[in-house]
Design a protein around this motif. Structure first.
Motif, mmCIF file in Angstrom:
data_model
loop_
_atom_site.group_PDB
_atom_site.id
_atom_site.type_symbol
_atom_site.label_atom_id
_atom_site.label_comp_id
_atom_site.label_asym_id
_atom_site.label_seq_id
_atom_site.Cartn_x
_atom_site.Cartn_y
_atom_site.Cartn_z
ATOM 1 N N GLU A 27 -18.896 21.494 16.907
ATOM 2 C CA GLU A 27 -17.838 22.487 17.120
ATOM 3 C C GLU A 27 -17.951 23.903 17.940
ATOM 4 N N ARG A 57 -15.349 21.186 21.781
ATOM 5 C CA ARG A 57 -14.546 20.947 21.177
ATOM 6 C C ARG A 57 -12.942 20.350 22.889
ATOM 7 N N ASN A 73 -10.970 17.770 21.046
ATOM 8 C CA ASN A 73 -9.871 17.637 20.868
ATOM 9 C C ASN A 73 -8.763 17.642 21.640
ATOM 10 N N LYS A 78 -8.486 24.514 14.160
ATOM 11 C CA LYS A 78 -9.366 25.174 15.761
ATOM 12 C C LYS A 78 -8.661 26.214 15.873
ATOM 13 N N HIS A 136 -5.891 27.547 19.434
ATOM 14 C CA HIS A 136 -7.195 26.442 21.108
ATOM 15 C C HIS A 136 -6.205 26.136 21.682
ATOM 16 N N VAL A 167 -10.775 24.373 27.709
ATOM 17 C CA VAL A 167 -10.170 25.152 26.171
ATOM 18 C C VAL A 167 -9.537 26.649 26.785
#
Length: 359
Positions: free
Chosen positions: A233, A238, A241, A320, A327, A339
């Motif tokens: 990650e 990411r 997520n 995160k 984020h 992101v």
């Protein structure tokens, strides 16, 4: 049958999607395994234990029962499982098998990661959420009161065996919760998958075999590709997520008792989609299409008594969050996300309020 491969710097393994995949378990056992420890729940073992035992044959194995539920996904339960392993004479040639939903695969993987500084694990997920997300990728961990999965480790399995047939024993609510993770995969990386979920919802909800096979395969393909590109990650991973930042806050705020993980992710996806539109990242038409797709697989449990301020306060504890900045994974269009950090708090509050307006 479909086979997808995860390749990392230290390991390569297959995630196999196949009806009756459990019967192939012996093919993936290490040659010199001393003992096998199956981490499961009593209900899963009641439904599928006989099939599992047949797959293991005469091999020495012990069944370790985990009580289940997010509220039990804590260090104390991992310690209890480790003590049972020690009592049975486990050593570094032992093998852990996670046999259950996403909570079980997270806990079993974490147990394997830290027991005697690491023993191998095989994941055999029995819920849709476990099959399309939790069991693949080597993320393991447990919760703290302050937040979700704040203690954990990356520990890749030897294999992931996914049998779509076991989903027929799932309660409808559990199945629907897993469908939100499938929708997530569609939004972040596959318009084709999103469209299948949007236009064939009756077949999806009715568990039409071909459709179920397709949505699992496509979700697992995406997860394997992303993990291969970014195991820990640091960048691309990411995107997985999407919906999890606010979703984890909701789970923590309600003490892991009111929402299944997939339901919380659905709420988080709703908030993130609104936020994407508010920040100018997502056109209104695409925003509404995503929101309508989420609504198809509801309802999400009642959100009474939950306020935006409480969820905002939780965001700072999310794993995160980097350098004090939260984020968010925000859709740009169906099939692509970005992101973003440093989003104005007022916009985040507006997005959460819009998600809280769901009834």
């Amino acid at each position: 049958m479909a086979t997808f491969t995860v390749r990392t710097a230290t390991q390569q393994y297959d995630a196999i999607v196949e009806r009756n995949a459990i019967a192939r378990l012996s093919e993936f056992l290490p040659a010199k395994v001393s003992q096998i420890f199956v981490v499961t729940t009593r209900d899963v073992w009641e439904y599928h234990g006989e099939t599992f035992q047949k797959a293991l044959g005469a091999r020495v194995h012990h069944v370790l029962y985990f009580p289940g539920g997010e509220s039990n996904k804590r260090l104390r339960e991992v310690e209890a499982l480790a003590e049972q392993m020690m009592a049975q004479g486990a050593d570094r040639a032992s093998l852990v098998i996670g046999f259950g939903g996403g909570i079980v695969t997270d806990v079993a993987g974490f147990l394997a990661a830290i027991f005697l500084r690491g023993v191998p694990v095989i994941q055999v997920p029995t819920t849709l959420l476990g099959q399309v997300d939790a069991a693949v990728g080597g993320k393991t961990g447990v919760n703290l009161v302050s937040g979700k999965n704040l203690i954990g480790s990356f520990h890749q399995p030897l294999a992931v065996l996914i049998d779509p047939d076991v989903l027929r024993t799932l309660p409808e609510r559990e199945y629907r919760a897993g469908l939100y993770e499938v929708l997530k995969c569609g939004v972040i990386r596959s318009k084709e998958l999103f469209d299948l979920m949007a236009f064939r919802s009756a077949d999806v909800l009715g568990q039409h075999p071909d459709v179920v096979q397709k949505i699992i395969e496509e979700s697992v393909r995406i997860k394997c590709e992303v993990v291969t590109a970014d195991e820990k990650e640091g960048d691309l991973r990411r995107i997985l997520n999407f919906g999890h930042t606010v979703g984890h806050a909701l789970e923590a705020e309600t003490e892991y008792t009111r929402f299944l993980h997939g339901e919380a992710v659905a709420f988080g996806m709703n908030a993130a989609t609104h936020l994407a539109h508010l920040t100018g990242s997502l056109p209104l038409a695409e925003c509404n299409t995503i929101l309508n797709g989420i609504e198809l697989y509801g309802p999400i449990p009642k959100l009474d008594g939950i306020g935006a301020d409480a969820l905002l306060a939780r965001l700072g504890s999310d794993k995160k969050t980097l350098h004090g900045k939260v984020h968010f994974v925000l859709p740009v269009r169906i099939g692509e996300v970005k992101v973003m950090s440093g989003v104005e708090t007022g916009l985040v509050r507006q997005a959460i309020d819009a998600a809280l307006a769901i009834r």
